[in-house]
Design an enzyme around this catalytic site. Structure first.
Site, PDB file in Angstrom:
ATOM      1  N   ASN A   1     -19.452  -1.965   6.101  1.00 50.68           N
ATOM      2  CA  ASN A   1     -20.280  -1.191   5.170  1.00 50.68           C
ATOM      3  C   ASN A   1     -19.913  -1.667   3.763  1.00 50.68           C
ATOM      4  O   ASN A   1     -18.884  -1.278   3.224  1.00 50.68           O
ATOM      5  CB  ASN A   1     -19.985   0.304   5.358  1.00 50.68           C
ATOM      6  CG  ASN A   1     -20.814   1.179   4.448  1.00 50.68           C
ATOM      7  OD1 ASN A   1     -21.608   0.678   3.633  1.00 50.68           O
ATOM      8  ND2 ASN A   1     -20.633   2.475   4.555  1.00 50.68           N
TER       9      ASN A   1
ATOM     10  N   ARG B   1     -24.013  -1.828   8.035  1.00 48.66           N
ATOM     11  CA  ARG B   1     -24.828  -0.727   7.528  1.00 48.66           C
ATOM     12  C   ARG B   1     -25.679  -1.280   6.394  1.00 48.66           C
ATOM     13  O   ARG B   1     -25.161  -1.839   5.423  1.00 48.66           O
ATOM     14  CB  ARG B   1     -23.928   0.379   7.008  1.00 48.66           C
ATOM     15  CG  ARG B   1     -24.726   1.549   6.507  1.00 48.66           C
ATOM     16  CD  ARG B   1     -23.836   2.668   6.090  1.00 48.66           C
ATOM     17  NE  ARG B   1     -24.638   3.781   5.659  1.00 48.66           N
ATOM     18  CZ  ARG B   1     -24.143   4.953   5.334  1.00 48.66           C
ATOM     19  NH1 ARG B   1     -22.846   5.152   5.410  1.00 48.66           N
ATOM     20  NH2 ARG B   1     -24.930   5.925   4.938  1.00 48.66           N
TER      21      ARG B   1
ATOM     22  N   HIS C   1     -29.396   8.498   5.247  1.00 45.72           N
ATOM     23  CA  HIS C   1     -28.346   9.062   6.123  1.00 45.72           C
ATOM     24  C   HIS C   1     -28.788   9.062   7.586  1.00 45.72           C
ATOM     25  O   HIS C   1     -28.301   9.849   8.401  1.00 45.72           O
ATOM     26  CB  HIS C   1     -27.975  10.516   5.728  1.00 45.72           C
ATOM     27  CG  HIS C   1     -27.198  10.612   4.454  1.00 45.72           C
ATOM     28  ND1 HIS C   1     -27.435  11.589   3.510  1.00 45.72           N
ATOM     29  CD2 HIS C   1     -26.200   9.847   3.958  1.00 45.72           C
ATOM     30  CE1 HIS C   1     -26.600  11.417   2.494  1.00 45.72           C
ATOM     31  NE2 HIS C   1     -25.851  10.363   2.737  1.00 45.72           N
TER      32      HIS C   1
ATOM     33  N   HIS D   1     -25.995  17.066   6.220  1.00 40.69           N
ATOM     34  CA  HIS D   1     -24.999  16.017   5.966  1.00 40.69           C
ATOM     35  C   HIS D   1     -24.495  16.242   4.542  1.00 40.69           C
ATOM     36  O   HIS D   1     -25.155  15.865   3.565  1.00 40.69           O
ATOM     37  CB  HIS D   1     -25.640  14.626   6.120  1.00 40.69           C
ATOM     38  CG  HIS D   1     -24.699  13.495   5.801  1.00 40.69           C
ATOM     39  ND1 HIS D   1     -24.181  12.652   6.753  1.00 40.69           N
ATOM     40  CD2 HIS D   1     -24.161  13.086   4.624  1.00 40.69           C
ATOM     41  CE1 HIS D   1     -23.372  11.775   6.187  1.00 40.69           C
ATOM     42  NE2 HIS D   1     -23.351  12.005   4.888  1.00 40.69           N
ATOM     43  N   LEU D   2     -23.332  16.908   4.433  1.00 42.96           N
ATOM     44  CA  LEU D   2     -22.815  17.278   3.110  1.00 42.96           C
ATOM     45  C   LEU D   2     -21.563  16.467   2.802  1.00 42.96           C
ATOM     46  O   LEU D   2     -20.441  16.878   3.127  1.00 42.96           O
ATOM     47  CB  LEU D   2     -22.503  18.781   3.061  1.00 42.96           C
ATOM     48  CG  LEU D   2     -23.647  19.728   3.462  1.00 42.96           C
ATOM     49  CD1 LEU D   2     -23.183  21.185   3.399  1.00 42.96           C
ATOM     50  CD2 LEU D   2     -24.872  19.518   2.571  1.00 42.96           C
TER      51      LEU D   2
ATOM     52  N   GLY E   1     -22.570  11.865  -0.903  1.00 49.08           N
ATOM     53  CA  GLY E   1     -24.035  11.916  -0.857  1.00 49.08           C
ATOM     54  C   GLY E   1     -24.386  13.070   0.066  1.00 49.08           C
ATOM     55  O   GLY E   1     -23.636  13.344   1.008  1.00 49.08           O
TER      56      GLY E   1
ATOM     57  N   ARG F   1     -24.990  12.811  -8.066  1.00 51.84           N
ATOM     58  CA  ARG F   1     -26.456  12.640  -8.155  1.00 51.84           C
ATOM     59  C   ARG F   1     -27.124  14.001  -8.331  1.00 51.84           C
ATOM     60  O   ARG F   1     -26.665  14.991  -7.775  1.00 51.84           O
ATOM     61  CB  ARG F   1     -26.993  11.973  -6.881  1.00 51.84           C
ATOM     62  CG  ARG F   1     -26.591  10.525  -6.753  1.00 51.84           C
ATOM     63  CD  ARG F   1     -27.029   9.941  -5.408  1.00 51.84           C
ATOM     64  NE  ARG F   1     -25.869   9.498  -4.648  1.00 51.84           N
ATOM     65  CZ  ARG F   1     -25.886   9.186  -3.358  1.00 51.84           C
ATOM     66  NH1 ARG F   1     -27.012   9.261  -2.673  1.00 51.84           N
ATOM     67  NH2 ARG F   1     -24.795   8.797  -2.734  1.00 51.84           N
TER      68      ARG F   1
ATOM     69  N   ILE G   1     -17.844  17.601   3.332  1.00 47.17           N
ATOM     70  CA  ILE G   1     -17.871  19.033   3.007  1.00 47.17           C
ATOM     71  C   ILE G   1     -18.289  19.840   4.238  1.00 47.17           C
ATOM     72  O   ILE G   1     -17.689  20.864   4.566  1.00 47.17           O
ATOM     73  CB  ILE G   1     -18.832  19.292   1.820  1.00 47.17           C
ATOM     74  CG1 ILE G   1     -18.334  18.548   0.572  1.00 47.17           C
ATOM     75  CG2 ILE G   1     -18.988  20.782   1.554  1.00 47.17           C
ATOM     76  CD1 ILE G   1     -19.331  18.520  -0.594  1.00 47.17           C
TER      77      ILE G   1
ATOM     78  N   GLU H   1     -20.925   7.499  11.775  1.00 50.51           N
ATOM     79  CA  GLU H   1     -21.931   6.454  11.520  1.00 50.51           C
ATOM     80  C   GLU H   1     -21.443   5.092  12.013  1.00 50.51           C
ATOM     81  O   GLU H   1     -22.236   4.284  12.506  1.00 50.51           O
ATOM     82  CB  GLU H   1     -22.222   6.392  10.017  1.00 50.51           C
ATOM     83  CG  GLU H   1     -22.956   7.631   9.520  1.00 50.51           C
ATOM     84  CD  GLU H   1     -22.744   7.910   8.045  1.00 50.51           C
ATOM     85  OE1 GLU H   1     -21.592   8.230   7.664  1.00 50.51           O
ATOM     86  OE2 GLU H   1     -23.703   7.810   7.274  1.00 50.51           O
TER      87      GLU H   1
HETATM   88  P1  AMP Z   1     -17.748  12.119   2.466  1.00 46.16           P
HETATM   89  O1  AMP Z   1     -18.649  11.404   1.496  1.00 46.16           O
HETATM   90  O2  AMP Z   1     -18.424  12.475   3.748  1.00 46.16           O
HETATM   91  O3  AMP Z   1     -16.416  11.438   2.668  1.00 46.16           O
HETATM   92  O4  AMP Z   1     -17.397  13.535   1.773  1.00 46.16           O
HETATM   93  C1  AMP Z   1     -16.712  13.618   0.558  1.00 46.16           C
HETATM   94  C2  AMP Z   1     -16.746  15.065   0.059  1.00 46.16           C
HETATM   95  O5  AMP Z   1     -16.134  15.913   1.050  1.00 46.16           O
HETATM   96  C3  AMP Z   1     -15.993  15.306  -1.239  1.00 46.16           C
HETATM   97  O6  AMP Z   1     -16.746  16.142  -2.098  1.00 46.16           O
HETATM   98  C4  AMP Z   1     -14.752  16.046  -0.790  1.00 46.16           C
HETATM   99  O7  AMP Z   1     -14.275  16.915  -1.771  1.00 46.16           O
HETATM  100  C5  AMP Z   1     -15.312  16.839   0.368  1.00 46.16           C
HETATM  101  N1  AMP Z   1     -14.240  17.361   1.221  1.00 46.16           N
HETATM  102  C6  AMP Z   1     -13.390  16.684   2.017  1.00 46.16           C
HETATM  103  N2  AMP Z   1     -12.504  17.528   2.581  1.00 46.16           N
HETATM  104  C7  AMP Z   1     -12.795  18.760   2.117  1.00 46.16           C
HETATM  105  C8  AMP Z   1     -12.248  20.072   2.294  1.00 46.16           C
HETATM  106  N3  AMP Z   1     -11.207  20.281   3.093  1.00 46.16           N
HETATM  107  N4  AMP Z   1     -12.834  21.104   1.641  1.00 46.16           N
HETATM  108  C9  AMP Z   1     -13.886  20.914   0.836  1.00 46.16           C
HETATM  109  N5  AMP Z   1     -14.439  19.725   0.614  1.00 46.16           N
HETATM  110  C10 AMP Z   1     -13.908  18.653   1.242  1.00 46.16           C
END
Ligand code: AMP
Length: 393
Positions: free
Chosen positions: A9, A93, A181, A208-209, A212, A241, A329, A379
């Protein structure tokens, strides 16, 4: 000798990778890592499946290591790791497959040329996704490569869901909603039957939080609508964003603030979202831990926008059987999940607070009419599966 598949990726300043090996008929991730800080402060790290560091290297501040140099280092590392395996292919990807690529594709020089046509649709990502493909085609033409697209999964959206209300010639020229996504949603759709047969055959909204963020409406496991549109800046507010914004704001910024396309791009991609509203951080963990009212406002807006988009996607589906949370998240924040589910009570969701605090996977109460789940996405595995499948044909 067992087969191995490398998943890549590539972004503007990093190359992330995972190595999968075939064991007893299934694909297992054995190593993952990344080279980040390309062109500025390059660092390489690789970890095994338990998260232990197996290799790392720093090149020092100011080293001009680009994608080619990073790929050389990665190739050397992979060769060293592969004593008992044979690398049969590389899965990439790629953000944009346009309307043509509704499925992953085996890449040759002709396909790369086709994919370059989508650079104007995703100028921040597509060129970087294609760089390692082109380099590997030159250096190892015998190595099979597969491109997997973030847009493909949404090509099942009805025509009307892909349309902007703009003149038809622009729509015909490709100005339409693509959605992104897709590999994450495809993975969730692939595992949903194991968790919830009713939802897998029914109406589900997946959130998907991550850094992005987007949401997708699934009908019988197929995407029928999503919050992202022409680009990955639409829909929910994200780390940096802005998400959906009145197009009139863009005109105002041009006319009244003298901003050009690049300045607006920086604003809506890098300076907005959680970071822009809070003025503190794009990282949800930092905001949740903060007492600052601006952090609270950013989180409130984030949850409010999810609530609005959820209503919209349920309307597109004409009902709801399940809600699934995934990505950074969605997988890791009970607090955000609880707030979103409380807001969705009117849809028939009843949270199980203990299960939610424990991480699920089922986080709705036994008597909840609509089920709720927290399911980790994968993914990379989706890309490895597609690569393996295409190499068999
Ligand atoms: P990703 O792009 O899927 O790696 O997600 C990144 C986001 O997940 C960031 O905003 C991190 O702060 C959030 N994140 C990761 N672990 C936690 C957690 N335990 N509580 C809240 N947010 C988290």
């Amino acid at each position: 000798m067992a087969d191995a598949i490398l998943v890549v990726n590539a972004g503007s300043s990093s190359i992330k990778f995972s190595l999968f090996v075939s064991r007893a008929g299934s694909l297992c991730m054995v190593i993952r890592g990344q080279i980040e800080g390309l062109f500025t402060n390059p660092r390489f790290v690789a970890k095994d499946d338990a998260g232990a560091v197996v290799s790392e290297k720093s090149w020092g501040d100011g080293t001009q290591l680009g994608h080619a140099g990073a790929l050389d280092h990665l190739a050397g590392f992979i060769r060293g790791e592969l004593a008992e395996h044979r690398l049969v292919g590389v899965g990439h990807r790629v953000v944009h497959g346009g309307l043509e690529y509704t499925q992953p594709v085996r890449v040759d020089a002709r396909v790369v040329t086709e994919l370059e046509k989508f650079v104007p649709l995703a100028p921040l990502h597509q060129p970087h996704n294609l760089t390692p493909i082109r380099l590997l085609l030159e250096r190892q033409p015998g190595l099979a490569q597969v491109a997997c697209f973030d847009t493909s999964f949404h090509r099942t959206n009805p025509e009307i869901a892909q349309r902007f209300a703009i003149p038809a010639d622009l729509h015909d020229a490709g100005v339409r909603r693509y959605g992104f996504h897709g590999l994450s949603y495809e993975y969730i759709a692939s595992v949903l039957p194991q968790h919830d047969a009713r939802a897998a055959g029914g109406k589900t909204v997946v959130l998907h939080l991550g850094n992005g963020a987007s949401m997708c409406a699934l009908a019988s496991g197929k995407s029928v609508a999503s919050t992202m549109g022409f680009t990955a800046v639409d829909g929910l507010p994200m780390g940096t964003r802005c998400g959906a914004i009145d197009p009139g704001v863009i005109l105002y910024l041009m006319d009244q603030r003298g901003m050009d396309a690049r300045a607006i791009e920086k604003l809506i991609y890098n300076q907005s979202g959680l970071l822009g509203v809070s003025g503190i951080s794009s990282d949800m963990r930092t905001l949740l831990a903060s007492d600052d009212l601006r952090a609270k406002l950013a989180i409130d807006l984030y949850v409010y926008r999810i609530r609005r988009e959820l209503g919209s996607l349920v309307a597109a589906l004409g009902g709801l059987d399940a809600i699934v949370f995934t990505a950074g998240i969605g997988e890791n924040s009970p607090e955000i999940r609880e707030r979103v589910l409380n807001d969705a009570e009117w849809l028939g969701v009843k949270i199980d607070r203990h299960a939610n605090a424990d991480g699920g996977p089922r986080i709705s109460a036994a008597d909840s009419r609509v089920a709720a789940w927290a399911i980790p996405t994968n993914e990379e595995l989706m890309i490895a599966r597609h690569t393996q499948r295409l190499l068999r044909h």
